[in-house]
Design a protein around this motif. Structure first.
Motif, short mmCIF file in Angstrom:
data_model
loop_
_atom_site.label_atom_id
_atom_site.label_comp_id
_atom_site.label_asym_id
_atom_site.label_seq_id
_atom_site.Cartn_x
_atom_site.Cartn_y
_atom_site.Cartn_z
N PRO A 582 -38.78 -11.30 3.14
CA PRO A 582 -39.89 -11.04 2.21
C PRO A 582 -39.68 -11.66 0.83
O PRO A 582 -40.65 -11.82 0.08
CB PRO A 582 -39.93 -9.51 2.12
CG PRO A 582 -38.57 -9.06 2.51
CD PRO A 582 -38.07 -10.06 3.52
N ALA A 583 -38.44 -12.03 0.49
CA ALA A 583 -38.18 -12.64 -0.82
C ALA A 583 -38.23 -14.16 -0.78
O ALA A 583 -38.06 -14.80 -1.81
CB ALA A 583 -36.81 -12.19 -1.32
N ASN A 584 -38.46 -14.73 0.40
CA ASN A 584 -38.40 -16.19 0.56
C ASN A 584 -39.58 -16.86 -0.15
O ASN A 584 -40.73 -16.64 0.21
CB ASN A 584 -38.40 -16.55 2.04
CG ASN A 584 -38.03 -17.99 2.29
OD1 ASN A 584 -37.99 -18.80 1.39
ND2 ASN A 584 -37.74 -18.30 3.55
N PRO A 585 -39.30 -17.73 -1.13
CA PRO A 585 -40.41 -18.39 -1.84
C PRO A 585 -41.20 -19.35 -0.96
O PRO A 585 -42.39 -19.52 -1.14
CB PRO A 585 -39.71 -19.15 -2.98
CG PRO A 585 -38.37 -18.50 -3.11
CD PRO A 585 -38.00 -18.03 -1.73
N ASP A 586 -40.50 -20.02 0.00
CA ASP A 586 -41.21 -21.01 0.83
C ASP A 586 -40.37 -21.32 2.07
O ASP A 586 -39.45 -22.14 2.01
CB ASP A 586 -41.46 -22.29 0.04
CG ASP A 586 -42.26 -23.33 0.82
OD1 ASP A 586 -42.64 -23.03 1.98
OD2 ASP A 586 -42.49 -24.42 0.27
N PRO A 587 -40.67 -20.70 3.22
CA PRO A 587 -39.88 -20.94 4.43
C PRO A 587 -40.06 -22.34 5.00
O PRO A 587 -39.29 -22.76 5.86
CB PRO A 587 -40.38 -19.88 5.40
CG PRO A 587 -41.74 -19.52 4.92
CD PRO A 587 -41.70 -19.67 3.44
N GLU A 588 -41.07 -23.08 4.54
CA GLU A 588 -41.31 -24.43 5.05
C GLU A 588 -40.42 -25.48 4.38
O GLU A 588 -40.41 -26.64 4.78
CB GLU A 588 -42.78 -24.82 4.83
CG GLU A 588 -43.79 -23.88 5.47
CD GLU A 588 -43.69 -23.86 6.98
OE1 GLU A 588 -43.34 -24.92 7.56
OE2 GLU A 588 -43.95 -22.81 7.59
N LYS A 589 -39.66 -25.06 3.39
CA LYS A 589 -38.89 -26.00 2.58
C LYS A 589 -37.43 -26.06 3.01
O LYS A 589 -36.81 -25.02 3.26
CB LYS A 589 -38.98 -25.59 1.11
CG LYS A 589 -38.24 -26.51 0.15
CD LYS A 589 -38.36 -26.00 -1.28
CE LYS A 589 -37.60 -26.89 -2.26
NZ LYS A 589 -37.70 -26.39 -3.65
N VAL A 590 -36.88 -27.26 3.12
CA VAL A 590 -35.43 -27.43 3.27
C VAL A 590 -34.80 -27.13 1.92
O VAL A 590 -35.20 -27.68 0.89
CB VAL A 590 -35.07 -28.86 3.73
CG1 VAL A 590 -33.56 -29.04 3.77
CG2 VAL A 590 -35.69 -29.14 5.09
#
Length: 697
Positions: A582-590
Motif C-alpha cells: 500500500p505504500a508503493n508509489p509506482d509498482p510499474e517502475k524499475v
C-alpha cells in the motif's frame, strides 16, 4: 465363513462409528506401507479427544492479521484483497494426517494459483518451534508459507480445532465460505488410493463463479490442536484492568501515548483505553504496535519494546471480553503524564540544526548545512538525542564532525569524521554502553545531511540535537565505531512482490557488534542481519520479517555479538514493488538506489568496537581495512567472496567490467578483495596525477 465375514463387517461398522469415519469405503493400499499404521495412532489420539471437544463456530468474518512464516517473511491477510480466494490450511508438525494431505493441498495450489488464489498454512501448535517447522518443511516438501501463530490469536478467531483443515475465504467479504478437508481420500486409520469427492476444489469453483458453495462445512480428519485459552473464556471477563491491563499500558504504551508524546492519542486512563480498545486489538494482531519489529525468535535485545506473548494474549482477550472496567481505582488516572522535553534528562549541550522551510508539495533535495562546533577542547560523547519539530516532514538527519568549517557552509559527507547522532523516522536516542564513547575534537564544525519530505502543508522545521558527554577530564576506556553495509547497485524489477538483495562487510580484526539500524524506503519489506564465521557457519542475528518505514530504530543486542577476525556480517533486504504494497508509489517502475523516498536504499548502520582498540591505543587502520571490503560486499551477490563479471553492476560496475581482464591478475575469472583494492589504488593514483597535471579528474 459367512459367519466370520459378518462378524468382521460388524466390527468394521463399529470402528466407523467409533472413529467418526464419514467415508467408510474399503481402504486401498497406501503409497507408504507404514502410512496407515502411523495414521491409526494419530487418528486414535486425535479423534479420541475430539469427542470431548465442542467445535468452535466460524467467525462472522476473518479479522486482519500479520504473521511471519517459517522463513521469517511476513504475510498480512488484508493485503491479499485482490485475490480471487484465500485458502488457509491448518498445519502441525508430526501429524501424519497433515503429512499425508500435503500432496493434495499442493496439487490444489498448483491448479488454482494461476487463477489468483492464495494459499497459506497456519501453524497454531504451542509445541512447534520455528526451527522444527523449517526442518519438517524440508523433509516433507511443504513449499507453501507456514504462518507461525505463536500466540494462537488467529487460530482462536478462526475457530481452528485440528490440523489439515481447509478454510476457503472470500476476500470481498472476508467470510469463510468453506471449512473442511481438502477431499475424502484421507480419514482416520485409512486412506483411499484416489479421492472421490473434492470438497475444497468444489468450493473454490463455486466462489470464483459467483455461486453459493453447495457443501460449506464437512467434518475433517486431523490432529487436535490445544487452545488452552478457549477453556478460559469466562475468566477473560475477569481480567483486572487495575492489576493486569494498566501496568502493561504504562510499561509499553504511555511513553508515546501521553501529552507531548509522539502517539496520536493519549492512553492515560481507562476511558481512553476502552474507547480505543478495538483499534488496540487490530494493531496488535497486525504487528503495527508496539513499533518494535525484531522477530522474537531471533536474538535478545536491550530495551526491547515489544509486548511479551503473555501481555499480547492478556490485552487481546480482555478486549474481546468487552474491556471490562472491574473494581479498584484507576492507577493511570492518578498520574499526571507529560512527555519530558529530553528523555535522557538535561543535556550538556544543545545545538540548533539550521531551520528549513518545507514546501507544501514537490521534491526536496538533501540539505547539507554546517554549523561551527562550539567546544574548543575535545570531549568524549556518550549519548545524543535529536528532537524533530516536524515529524511528518523529516525523513532523516545525519551528522558528522569536520575538522574545519567549510567556506561554502556545506557539510558534505566526504569531509565527515565521527557522528554526534542521527535520526530516522521513529528512531530514538543513541546511547553508548558504560565506558564506551566517541571522541569529538575541539573546534571545527558539525555537518548535517537532512532529508525533508513535503506532507501537504508548508512548515518550518527547527530540529535540535542534545548531547551528553563524559565529565571533563574523564574518558572511557573503549571506542565506539560506526560503519554501514550498503549497496547502491540495487535494481528492483517492476511488479515484483519479493525481490532480494544482499551485501556484506568482512571484519579484518576481532570486534564486538553492539547494534544494527536497518534502513530502506517505501518498498522495503523485510531485513535480516547474519554473521558468517571464518569456518563458514552462519547465525541469524536480527530479523525484521516486517520492515516498517514509519518506525526505524537501532536494535541494540542484549549482549554485544563477538565478531571474530575474518567473519562477514551479511545484510539481506527484501523489497515489495508490487501493487499489494500500500505504500508503493509506482509498482510499474524499475527502482534503483536514490535519495528520495520513492527511490530505494539498502543501508544497515552498525555500531561496533575493535577488541584490541582502547582510547589510549587507537586503531584507525582497522577501520580502513574494514572499509576496503565494501566494494566486493555490495556486488558479490552469490556470496562466494569473488566478484564475477556478471555481478558487476552500477557505475562502478561498468568501469570494472571494462577493465575486468586487467584487474583479474590471477586469471581465475573472479576478482578478490585484494585485486579490487589494487585496482582502486591504481585508479586513485591516476586521478591524483591528472589533478596534479591540471587534467580533469
Amino acid at each position: 465363513m459367512k459367519f466370520k465375514l459378518a462378524i468382521a463387517g460388524a466390527a468394521m461398522a463399529s470402528m466407523a462409528l467409533i472413529w467418526g469415519v464419514s467415508n467408510a469405503a474399503s481402504p486401498a493400499k497406501a503409497a507408504d506401507p507404514h502410512a496407515g499404521h502411523h495414521e491409526g495412532h494419530a487418528g486414535h489420539a486425535a479423534h479420541g479427544a475430539a469427542a470431548e471437544t465442542a467445535e468452535t463456530p466460524l467467525p462472522a468474518s476473518v479479522d486482519n492479521f500479520m504473521l511471519a512464516d517459517q522463513n521469517l517473511d511476513s504475510h498480512e491477510l488484508y493485503r491479499l484483497a485482490d485475490a480471487k480466494a484465500v485458502v488457509i490450511v491448518t498445519h502441525g508438525n508430526g501429524c501424519p494426517v497433515m503429512r499425508n494431505t500435503n500432496p493434495a493441498i499442493k496439487a490444489l495450489r498448483d491448479k488454482y494459483k494461476a487463477q489468483g488464489v492464495e494459499f497459506l498454512y497456519l501453524n497454531s501448535n504451542l509445541q512447534d518451534k520455528r526451527e522444527a517447522i523449517v526442518e519438517e518443511a524440508k523433509e516433507y516438501g511443504y513449499d507453501i508459507p507456514i504462518l507461525m501463530d505463536v500466540n494462537q490469536l488467529v487460530g482462536e478467531q478462526l475457530g481452528v480445532t485440528r490440523t489439515a483443515e481447509v478454510f476457503v475465504i472470500d476476500p470481498k467479504s472476508w467470510k469463510v465460505v468453506y471449512r473442511g478437508p481438502v477431499d475424502d481420500r484421507v480419514t482416520y486409520e485409512r486412506q483411499k488410493a484416489k479421492a472421490e469427492k473434492h470438497f475444497a476444489a468444489d468450493a473454490l469453483d463455486a466462489l470464483m463463479a459467483g455461486r453459493p458453495v453447495a457443501q460449506a462445512k464437512v467434518q475433517a480428519a486431523g490432529c487436535l490442536i490445544d487452545f488452552p485459552e478457549r477453556a478460559k473464556r469466562a475468566e477473560h471477563a475477569k481480567i483486572s484492568y487495575v492489576h493486569d491491563i494498566a501496568p502493561i499500558v504504562r510499561e509499553k504504551c504511555v511513553a508515546c501515548h501521553q501529552p507531548g508524546g509522539i502517539g496520536p492519542m493519549t492512553l492515560t486512563n481507562y476511558e481512553m483505553i476502552k474507547g480505543f480498545s478495538p483499534m488496540i486489538r487490530e494493531v496488535i494482531r497486525t504487528d503495527r504496535m508496539p513499533p518494535y519489529h525484531a522477530d522474537p525468535s531471533v536474538g535478545k535485545f536491550h530495551d526491547d519494546k515489544s509486548l511479551s506473548p503473555q501481555q499480547i494474549k492478556t490485552l487481546v482477550h480482555w478486549i474481546e471480553a468487552g474491556a471490562p472496567r472491574g473494581e479498584g481505582e484507576d492507577p493511570l488516572a492518578k498520574v499526571k503524564f507529560e512527555a519530558p522535553e529530553w528523555p535522557l534528562g538535561k543535556p550538556d549541550l544543545v545545538l540548533d540544526i539550521p531551520a528549513y522551510d518545507i514546501p507544501e508539495t514537490g521534491i526536496v533535495d538533501y540539505q547539507r548545512p554546517a554549523i561551527p562546533w562550539p567546544l574548543t577542547e575535545g570531549r568524549w560523547l556518550r549519548a545524543s538525542t535529536i528532537k524533530v519539530e516536524q515529524r511528518q516532514g523529516v525523513h532523516h538527519i545525519l551528522t558528522g564532525y569536520m575538522k574545519e568549517m567549510p567556506a561554502d557552509g556545506k557539510g558534505n559527507e566526504s569531509r565527515w569524521g565521527a557522528s554526534v547522532g542521527g535520526y530516522a523516522v521513529g528512531s530514538e536516542s543513541t546511547i553508548s554502553p558504560d565506558d564506551v564513547g566517541t571522541y569529538v575534537p575541539g573546534g571545527g564544525a558539525i555537518g548535517f545531511q537532512n532529508h525533508y519530505t513535503p506532507f501537504g502543508k508548508a512548515a518550518t522545521d527547527r530540529s535540535k540535537i542534545a548531547l551528553y558527554f563524559y565529565p571533563e577530564g574523564q574518558k572511557p576506556k573503549m571506542v565506539m565505531r560506526g560503519i554501514t553495509i550498503m549497496d547502491p547497485t540495487i535494481t528492483i524489477p517492476a511488479n515484483t512482490a519479493r525481490h532480494k538483495e544482499v551485501a556484506y562487510l568482512i571484519f579484518p580484526k576481532d570486534a564486538l557488534l553492539y547494534s544494527a539500524f536497518p534502513h530502506a524506503h517505501y518498498r522495503g519489506h523485510s531485513s535480516d542481519l547474519t554473521i558468517e564465521y571464518p569456518d563458514g557457519t552462519r547465525k541469524l542475528l536480527l530479523s525484521l520479517p516486517k520492515y516498517d518505514f514509519n518506525w526505524q530504530r537501532a536494535y541494540e543486542f542484549a549482549e554485544p555479538i563477538k565478531v571474530p577476525a575474518g567473519s562477514r556480517l551479511i545484510a539481506t533486504y527484501t523489497y515489495d514493488n508490487s501493487k499489494r504494497n500500500p505504500a508503493n508509489p509506482d509498482p510499474e517502475k524499475v527502482v534503483t538506489w536514490g535519495d528520495q523516498s520513492f527511490e530505494e536504499m539498502f543501508f544497515t548502520a552498525l555500531r561496533y568496537r575493535w577488541v584490541e582498540e582502547t582510547s589510549d591505543d587507537l586503531k584507525p587502520e582497522y577501520d580502513q581495512a574494514l572499509q576496503a571490503s565494501t566494494m566486493l560486499g555490495m556486488m558479490d551477490d552469490n556470496l562466494d567472496r569473488k566478484l564475477q563479471l556478471t555481478e558487476a553492476r552500477g557505475r562502478m560496475g561498468n568501469l570494472i567490467r571494462t577493465n575486468f581482464a586487467m584487474i583479474d591478475t590471477d586469471k581465475d575469472g573472479g576478482l578478490s578483495q585484494d585485486e579490487l583494492a589494487a585496482a582502486q589504488a591504481l585508479m586513485g593514483r591516476r586521478r591524483n596525477n591528472l589533478v596534479a597535471g591540471g587534467g580533469a579528474p
